[in-house]
Design an enzyme around this catalytic site. Structure first.
Site, mmCIF file in Angstrom:
data_model
loop_
_atom_site.group_PDB
_atom_site.id
_atom_site.type_symbol
_atom_site.label_atom_id
_atom_site.label_comp_id
_atom_site.label_asym_id
_atom_site.label_seq_id
_atom_site.Cartn_x
_atom_site.Cartn_y
_atom_site.Cartn_z
ATOM 1 N N ASP A 87 26.094 -42.154 -48.935
ATOM 2 C CA ASP A 87 24.560 -42.202 -49.171
ATOM 3 C C ASP A 87 24.630 -43.079 -50.736
ATOM 4 O O ASP A 87 25.462 -43.142 -51.444
ATOM 5 C CB ASP A 87 24.156 -40.854 -49.623
ATOM 6 C CG ASP A 87 24.011 -40.094 -48.418
ATOM 7 O OD1 ASP A 87 23.872 -40.770 -47.468
ATOM 8 O OD2 ASP A 87 23.650 -38.803 -48.299
ATOM 9 N N GLN A 88 23.287 -43.616 -51.242
ATOM 10 C CA GLN A 88 23.331 -44.460 -52.228
ATOM 11 C C GLN A 88 23.671 -43.599 -53.272
ATOM 12 O O GLN A 88 24.398 -44.042 -54.335
ATOM 13 C CB GLN A 88 21.957 -44.850 -52.475
ATOM 14 C CG GLN A 88 21.605 -45.883 -53.516
ATOM 15 C CD GLN A 88 19.924 -46.215 -53.870
ATOM 16 O OE1 GLN A 88 19.278 -46.013 -52.800
ATOM 17 N NE2 GLN A 88 19.891 -46.851 -54.714
#
Length: 319
Positions: A140-141
């Site tokens: 995930d970012q």
């Protein structure tokens, strides 16, 4: 036009394989998928035996030198940008990085620049390497930590197959609200999209099977440092499972406040204060292990706890 290839992947035929069809050797000994075989056999030097191009239906002999070569590729659709990133390991097959929190791995619609891919493509370009950006897995970012990138289709295929077979070791560290009880265990909860908010995931009986192993590494007055290992790879799995257990990740704005009704007013004040100490979910991919596709050696890559989580940990200790 001259075709440029990466270094060949080779195999010397032992006596036990004599008489076997070349196609069978490629599949069983070198692990070449049907899709990849169809692609490489169309090029002049894609598949050779003793330096000669041959049909894959021919039988092989003891001592034959089989070589497969993949055409060099590049990510023409990714804009090269000078972006700093932390390299943990690199060879002709792999690039392993310690991804910083806040950076997106691959360009997406509406976000074509300032991604890890932009920085890696620029880095390879400066080195004079023609390589296509192929992340073996995603983070995930806002999740930091170990991320592996394959340098060709053969390497990507091999590590991906290890992942499907459950042979890739992924270990994470997270700072969570509360103290898990028991301190060591596993969470089995099927995961699927939340029908009310499709971008979120929830534990639901009709979801896809998911398994997370956890171990409480340290406890503080109102929180814990937890080690986690994935038994499956569902989207947001750790975040969803820890929330379902009543111990959401600190700073996780998507999941931490989902069921605020379960908390007292005093609890919510403590939770909100703690969440303000870090601008993202406190999740870090600490270790990644798999067998190297070319050498056959088991490899483990580690990334230390990032500064923002170290600072959060110190605040939790003195809370």
């Amino acid at each position: 036009m001259n075709t440029e290839y990466y270094s060949p992947i080779t195999y010397v035929v032992p006596a036990s394989d004599e008489g076997m069809l070349l196609k069978t050797v490629l599949q069983r000994r070198l692990g070449v998928s049907r899709k990849l075989m169809s692609k490489i056999k169309l090029t002049d030097q894609g598949i050779t035996v003793n330096g000669e191009r041959v049909y894959i239906s021919v039988p092989v002999q003891k001592g034959d030198l089989i070589a497969i070569r993949l055409e060099q590729e590049s990510s023409e659709d990714i804009l090269p940008q000078a972006i700093d990133f932390d390299i943990l390991y690199e060879d002709e097959a792999l690039l392993v990085v310690n991804k910083s929190p806040g950076i997106i791995v691959h360009p997406t619609h509406g976000h074509y620049t300032e991604t890890l891919a932009n920085g890696v493509v620029y880095y390879w370009q400066q080195k004079g390497e023609r390589v296509r950006f192929r992340p073996i897995h995603r983070l995930d970012q806002e999740t930091s930590g170990v991320l592996a990138i394959a340098k060709n289709a053969y390497v990507h295929q091999h590590v991906s197959e290890q992942m499907i077979a459950g042979q890739v070791m992924k270990k994470y560290k997270a700072l969570v609200h509360g103290h898990p009880n028991p301190l060591l265990g596993q969470i089995e909860g099927p995961i699927d999209r939340d029908p009310l908010e499709p971008h979120r995931r929830i534990v639901t009986p009709d979801g896809y099977e998911a398994l997370t192993f956890y171990e409480t590494l340290e406890t503080y007055s109102h929180s814990s440092l937890v080690g986690l290992r994935l038994g499956s790879g569902r989207t947001h799995q750790i975040r969803v499972h820890m929330t379902s257990m009543g111990h959401p990740l600190i700073g996780d704005k998507m999941y931490c406040h989902n069921d605020r009704g379960q908390w007292t007013e005093d609890d919510l004040k403590v939770i909100d204060r703690r969440d303000s100490w870090i601008p993202r979910q406190a999740l870090h991919a600490a270790e990644l292990g798999f067998v190297h596709p070319l050498s056959g050696e088991p490899m483990v890559f580690e990334a230390p706890l990032p500064i923002d989580m170290q600072m959060l940990k110190n605040q939790l200790i003195h809370e």
